[in-house]
Design an enzyme around this catalytic site. Structure first.
Site, PDB file in Angstrom:
ATOM      1  N   ASP A   9       1.683  -5.572 -13.052  1.00  0.00           N
ATOM      2  CA  ASP A   9       3.060  -5.908 -12.700  1.00  0.00           C
ATOM      3  C   ASP A   9       3.238  -7.397 -12.435  1.00  0.00           C
ATOM      4  OD1 ASP A   9       1.563  -5.910 -10.374  1.00  0.00           O
ATOM      5  OD2 ASP A   9       2.605  -4.244  -9.441  1.00  0.00           O
ATOM      6  N   ASN A  20       4.154   3.113   0.844  1.00  0.00           N
ATOM      7  CA  ASN A  20       5.094   4.156   0.416  1.00  0.00           C
ATOM      8  C   ASN A  20       4.538   4.956  -0.772  1.00  0.00           C
ATOM      9  OD1 ASN A  20       5.278   2.335  -1.660  1.00  0.00           O
ATOM     10  ND2 ASN A  20       7.443   1.862  -1.400  1.00  0.00           N
ATOM     11  N   HIS A  62       3.355   3.635  -3.596  1.00  0.00           N
ATOM     12  CA  HIS A  62       3.537   3.054  -4.934  1.00  0.00           C
ATOM     13  C   HIS A  62       2.199   2.686  -5.568  1.00  0.00           C
ATOM     14  CE1 HIS A  62       4.133  -1.369  -3.373  1.00  0.00           C
ATOM     15  NE2 HIS A  62       2.859  -1.114  -3.562  1.00  0.00           N
ATOM     16  N   GLU A 103       7.835   2.487  -7.467  1.00  0.00           N
ATOM     17  CA  GLU A 103       8.284   2.844  -6.126  1.00  0.00           C
ATOM     18  C   GLU A 103       8.697   4.323  -6.082  1.00  0.00           C
ATOM     19  OE1 GLU A 103       7.215   0.190  -4.444  1.00  0.00           O
ATOM     20  OE2 GLU A 103       9.085  -0.513  -3.560  1.00  0.00           O
TER      21      GLU A 103
HETATM   22  P1  PGA Z   1      -2.316  -4.397  -0.555  1.00  0.00           P
HETATM   23  O1  PGA Z   1      -1.197  -3.891  -1.561  1.00  0.00           O
HETATM   24  O2  PGA Z   1      -3.611  -4.287  -1.291  1.00  0.00           O
HETATM   25  O3  PGA Z   1      -1.933  -5.808  -0.268  1.00  0.00           O
HETATM   26  O4  PGA Z   1      -2.249  -3.493   0.628  1.00  0.00           O
HETATM   27  C1  PGA Z   1      -1.455  -2.726  -2.275  1.00  0.00           C
HETATM   28  C2  PGA Z   1      -0.269  -2.407  -3.140  1.00  0.00           C
HETATM   29  O5  PGA Z   1       0.878  -2.650  -2.698  1.00  0.00           O
HETATM   30  O6  PGA Z   1      -0.476  -1.910  -4.255  1.00  0.00           O
END
Ligand code: PGA
Length: 236
Positions: free
Chosen positions: A67, A136, A138, A143
């Site tokens: 992404d 959440n 994702h 999302e």
């Molecule tokens: P993080 O993010 O590794 O910074 O916790 C993970 C994500 O949002 O995929």
């Protein structure tokens, strides 16, 4: 799904790096699906270390990232292209022109999504996809929604994602509100998936993703349907 509880962040990172390096050793021209976020940084560090020791060679690898934020160019230190260069690509012998990140600056982001899917298809799909997981649920920037979105697409970031990512920006207001993300199809079609999760704050969502119902409200839950998915977590 295989669930591995690691002893520490370093242990989690080493285990994930082991699977990735085994992939590259067994298939030097692997297509690696890569992820940003704080969690995979230790995995990249470990791979860089093994690269310097001569244990793993990325000269034939191609990478496709999950992404990118809309509107940030690669010189912006919050862009995911910058992140990947800085945390991984600049330190190994991967050919930069074979490292792909969705173009968040494309005028027509929907068309960019179609182009990115065609690119992944032309590469023969992804051999190994590395994933983090958001609070959440994702994966990439898929999302929680009412239905899974299959192709690479534009998303409006949820409030919890904006708040979580605000730590990297001067303020939450500066977090881009839109991003472009690989969809569920390319992720599920990857031959192998490795998801890394670190911290007590990720325990609940990992349990919902792994043991709860498969639902687009918890996008990572779709991985229960993947035939070769390993979740490596550290909840300490
Ligand atoms: P993080 O993010 O590794 O910074 O916790 C993970 C994500 O949002 O995929």
């Amino acid at each position: 799904m295989k669930i591995i509880e690691a002893k520490s962040y370093e242990d989690m990172s080493r285990k994930a790096a082991n699977i990735i390096s085994a992939q590259v050793i067994c298939k030097p021209d692997s297509v690696l699906g890569l992820a940003t976020g704080s969690t995979p940084i230790g995995t990249y560090k470990q791979l860089i270390d093994w690269y310097h020791k001569g244990d793993v060679d990325f000269s034939e690898v191609t990478s496709v990232n999950l992404d990118e934020y809309a509107g940030l160019d690669e010189t912006n230190d919050q862009s995911y292209r910058y992140f990947m260069n800085h945390n991984f690509f600049d330190h190994i012998n991967i050919r930069k022109e074979y490292t792909y990140v969705p173009n968040g600056l494309a005028e027509d982001l929907e068309a960019e999504g179609r182009r990115y899917d065609e690119l992944i298809e032309s590469l023969g799909g992804i051999d190994l996809q590395l994933l983090g997981i958001g609070h959440n649920g994702h994966i990439g920037f898929n999302e929680p929604t009412d239905e899974f979105v299959t192709g690479t697409h534009v998303v409006s970031l949820g409030e919890s994602t904006i708040q979580a990512n605000a730590r990297f920006f001067a303020s939450a207001d500066e977090v881009p509100k839109k991003a472009i993300t690989m969809g569920i199809r390319a992720i599920l079609q990857a031959k192998k998936v490795v998801l890394v999760a670190n911290g007590t704050d990720k325990k609940e969502i990992v349990e919902r993703a792994v043991y709860g119902p498969v639902t687009p409200k918890v996008p990572a839950s779709i991985l229960q349907l993947h035939p070769d998915c390993t979740v490596i977590c550290c909840f300490k």
